[in-house]
Write an enzyme that holds these catalytic residues in place. Structure first.
Site, PDB file in Angstrom:
ATOM      1  N   LYS A 138      -2.971   4.883  -2.564  1.00 42.64           N
ATOM      2  CA  LYS A 138      -4.139   5.675  -1.732  1.00 42.64           C
ATOM      3  C   LYS A 138      -4.491   6.849  -2.860  1.00 42.64           C
ATOM      4  CE  LYS A 138      -3.932   3.682   2.165  1.00 42.64           C
ATOM      5  NZ  LYS A 138      -5.268   2.942   2.808  1.00 42.64           N
ATOM      6  N   ASP A 185     -13.505  -2.445   3.267  1.00 42.82           N
ATOM      7  CA  ASP A 185     -12.707  -2.186   4.332  1.00 42.82           C
ATOM      8  C   ASP A 185     -13.263  -1.815   5.866  1.00 42.82           C
ATOM      9  OD1 ASP A 185     -10.438  -1.941   6.148  1.00 42.82           O
ATOM     10  OD2 ASP A 185      -9.069  -0.756   4.904  1.00 42.82           O
ATOM     11  N   ASP A 213      -7.231   2.923  -3.011  1.00 40.72           N
ATOM     12  CA  ASP A 213      -7.750   2.786  -1.637  1.00 40.72           C
ATOM     13  C   ASP A 213      -8.179   4.399  -1.230  1.00 40.72           C
ATOM     14  OD1 ASP A 213      -8.974   2.678   0.729  1.00 40.72           O
ATOM     15  OD2 ASP A 213      -7.410   1.488   1.569  1.00 40.72           O
ATOM     16  N   GLU A 259     -11.035   0.340  -3.124  1.00 42.72           N
ATOM     17  CA  GLU A 259     -11.279   0.012  -1.622  1.00 42.72           C
ATOM     18  C   GLU A 259     -12.015   1.269  -1.141  1.00 42.72           C
ATOM     19  OE1 GLU A 259      -7.612  -1.517  -0.025  1.00 42.72           O
ATOM     20  OE2 GLU A 259      -8.446  -1.341   1.898  1.00 42.72           O
ATOM     21  N   GLY A 308      -3.712  -4.276   6.156  1.00 43.04           N
ATOM     22  CA  GLY A 308      -2.774  -3.694   7.473  1.00 43.04           C
ATOM     23  C   GLY A 308      -2.978  -2.486   7.910  1.00 43.04           C
ATOM     24  N   LYS A 346      -9.334  -7.323   8.253  1.00 40.56           N
ATOM     25  CA  LYS A 346      -8.095  -6.785   9.138  1.00 40.56           C
ATOM     26  C   LYS A 346      -8.639  -7.355  10.473  1.00 40.56           C
ATOM     27  CE  LYS A 346      -6.783  -2.488   6.761  1.00 40.56           C
ATOM     28  NZ  LYS A 346      -7.156  -1.186   6.875  1.00 40.56           N
ATOM     29  N   SER A 360       0.797  -1.107   0.041  1.00 35.95           N
ATOM     30  CA  SER A 360       0.104   0.129  -0.063  1.00 35.95           C
ATOM     31  C   SER A 360       0.950   1.106   0.040  1.00 35.95           C
ATOM     32  CB  SER A 360      -0.965  -0.074   1.467  1.00 35.95           C
ATOM     33  OG  SER A 360      -1.437   0.981   1.223  1.00 35.95           O
ATOM     34  N   LYS A 394      -1.200  -1.142  -4.397  1.00 38.49           N
ATOM     35  CA  LYS A 394      -2.369  -0.230  -3.974  1.00 38.49           C
ATOM     36  C   LYS A 394      -1.828   1.262  -3.762  1.00 38.49           C
ATOM     37  CE  LYS A 394      -4.538   0.070   0.338  1.00 38.49           C
ATOM     38  NZ  LYS A 394      -5.277  -0.858   1.645  1.00 38.49           N
TER      39      LYS A 394
HETATM   40  O1  OSB Z   1      -7.224   1.406   4.801  1.00 42.36           O
HETATM   41  O2  OSB Z   1      -5.895  -0.266   4.530  1.00 42.36           O
HETATM   42  C1  OSB Z   1      -5.849   0.850   4.893  1.00 42.36           C
HETATM   43  C2  OSB Z   1      -3.011   2.188   6.920  1.00 42.36           C
HETATM   44  C3  OSB Z   1      -3.670   2.834   8.134  1.00 42.36           C
HETATM   45  C4  OSB Z   1      -4.995   2.744   8.150  1.00 42.36           C
HETATM   46  C5  OSB Z   1      -5.699   2.161   6.948  1.00 42.36           C
HETATM   47  C6  OSB Z   1      -5.239   1.563   5.780  1.00 42.36           C
HETATM   48  C7  OSB Z   1      -3.598   1.702   5.576  1.00 42.36           C
HETATM   49  C8  OSB Z   1      -2.951   1.082   4.772  1.00 42.36           C
HETATM   50  C9  OSB Z   1      -1.594   0.503   5.083  1.00 42.36           C
HETATM   51  O3  OSB Z   1      -3.339   0.918   3.494  1.00 42.36           O
HETATM   52  C10 OSB Z   1      -1.516  -0.955   5.057  1.00 42.36           C
HETATM   53  C11 OSB Z   1      -0.210  -1.489   5.723  1.00 42.36           C
HETATM   54  O4  OSB Z   1       0.752  -1.370   4.821  1.00 42.36           O
HETATM   55  O5  OSB Z   1      -0.154  -1.691   7.011  1.00 42.36           O
HETATM   56 MG    MG Z   2      -8.146   0.284   3.225  1.00 41.25          MG
END
Ligand code: OSB
Ligand code: MG
Length: 370
Positions: free
Chosen positions: A163, A238, A188, A213, A290, A262, A135, A161
């Protein structure tokens, strides 16, 4: 297993680089660890709440309060035949999934050690390696993002992925798709859009994304069902999925074609397994998300990713992407093929570095059964 003692620690850990999402930027991570003693064994887990209620309603502060005043009194001195009995002990608790997961998952570690099995096997996992994605946070320009993506593609990650948020979306994704025509891509939004953005969101269809996402409100499954009907791109929920009933609602309404599991957000391994079993029966692919975890949370994520139905690469990536030094040994490493080997030692399968944890602990509280 009799729960003899529980220790809650708060560590301050600095991410190698700030991680920016549509809800804000994280650099200093407050890591909450649970250390649980039962039958002379020690189990570890991580409470994955963010510092502020920006992802879900929980925070590092609220989860500490709930652990202290609600969850510890419900389990301390009690006897459990299996960690799968923990949800019943918390049946009177509304919400606070991440705090609940912290207690439950630590007992799963104990149970796996006692059974002399890797946690992955105890949970029902069968694989010996898992596919990994990354991510990548919001960046200052499409060019900077392109450099970040190039590094991860070269490292072998199987899915990238990105953001996104309004103003940092179409032109960023378009630049990446042009440079990497064949890479498996997803986006995402962390709830950054509304249904009035439907026409805008339809424009992502041309990028051939694996999924989009959580584009809309964190707590609105129905709105996503309306959007999914208008999109070719598969939606993956999510934030909206707290338990298997949410998963069933979302699937039956056609709000999602893929689910991000998660452990913290759904309340622990038992709830995650309920969702996994439901999705497997419905042919809905799942993957493990994550929360910028330390090695302890990451080890639990690796175990859960071994279950059937976790067919898509997760956001479970190498320790070194996040931390200069991680609190487990060995650190989590990703092969050039973009996979992580599932440990075959009993329990979590990693050594937890207690000395390092002590050094980074800024708050600590222990409760003992009488
Ligand atoms: O939406 O998946 C998410 C990190 C913090 C809060 C929400 C998210 C995320 C990530 C990072 O996308 C995932 C990771 O690399 O741990
Ligand atoms: Mg997410």
């Amino acid at each position: 297993m009799r729960v003899e003692a529980i220790t809650l620690r708060r560590l301050q850990m600095r991410l190698k680089a700030p991680f920016e999402t549509s809800f804000g930027s994280t650099h200093e991570r407050s890591v909450l660890l649970i250390e649980l003693q039962a039958d002379g064994l020690t189990g570890w887990s991580e409470i994955t709440a963010m510092e502020a209620p920006t992802f879900n309603p929980e925070t590092v502060g609220t989860s500490a309060v709930i652990v202290r005043h609600v969850l510890v009194p419900a389990v301390l001195g009690k006897v459990f035949g299996s960690a799968s009995e923990i949800p019943a002990a918390f049946a009177h608790v509304r919400g606070h999934e991440m705090a609940r997961a912290g207690i439950e998952n630590a007992l799963w570690d104990v149970e796996a050690q006692q059974a002399n099995k890797p946690l992955s096997k105890l949970l029902g996992g069968a694989k010996n390696e898992i596919p990994c994605g990354v991510s990548i946070g919001l960046q200052s320009s499409p060019e900077v993002l392109r450099e970040k993506v190039a590094v991860e593609v070269a490292a072998g990650y199987q899915r990238i992925k990105l953001k996104i948020k309004p103003g940092k979306d179409l032109h960023y994704v378009s630049a990446i798709r042009k440079t990497f025509p064949d890479v498996t891509l997803s986006v995402d939004a962390n709830s950054a859009y509304t249904l009035t953005d439907q026409e805008h969101l339809k424009r992502f269809d041309e990028f051939r994304l694996l999924m989009m996402e959580q584009p809309l409100w964190w707590d609105d499954i129905y709105a996503h069902s309306k959007l999914q009907k208008a999109l070719q791109t598969s939606i993956c929920l999510d934030e909206s999925i707290q338990h298997v009933r949410d998963a069933a609602t979302a699937v039956e309404l056609g709000a999602t074609r893929i689910i991000n599991v998660k452990l913290g957000r759904v309340g622990g391994h038992s709830s995650a397994r309920d969702i996994q079993a439901y999705c497997l029966a419905k042919n809905i692919p799942v993957w493990c998300g994550g929360m910028l975890e330390s090695g302890v949370g990451r080890a639990h994520n690796i175990a859960v990713s071994s279950l059937p139905g976790y067919t898509l690469p997760g956001d479970v990536s190498a320790s070194k992407r996040y931390w200069v030094e991680d609190i487990i040994e060995p650190v989590v490493e990703v092969s050039p093929q973009g996979t992580i080997r599932i440990p075959d030692r009993p329990g979590l399968g990693y050594h937890v570095r207690r000395e390092l944890i002590e050094r980074w602990t800024i708050e600590k509280e222990t409760w003992r059964a009488r």
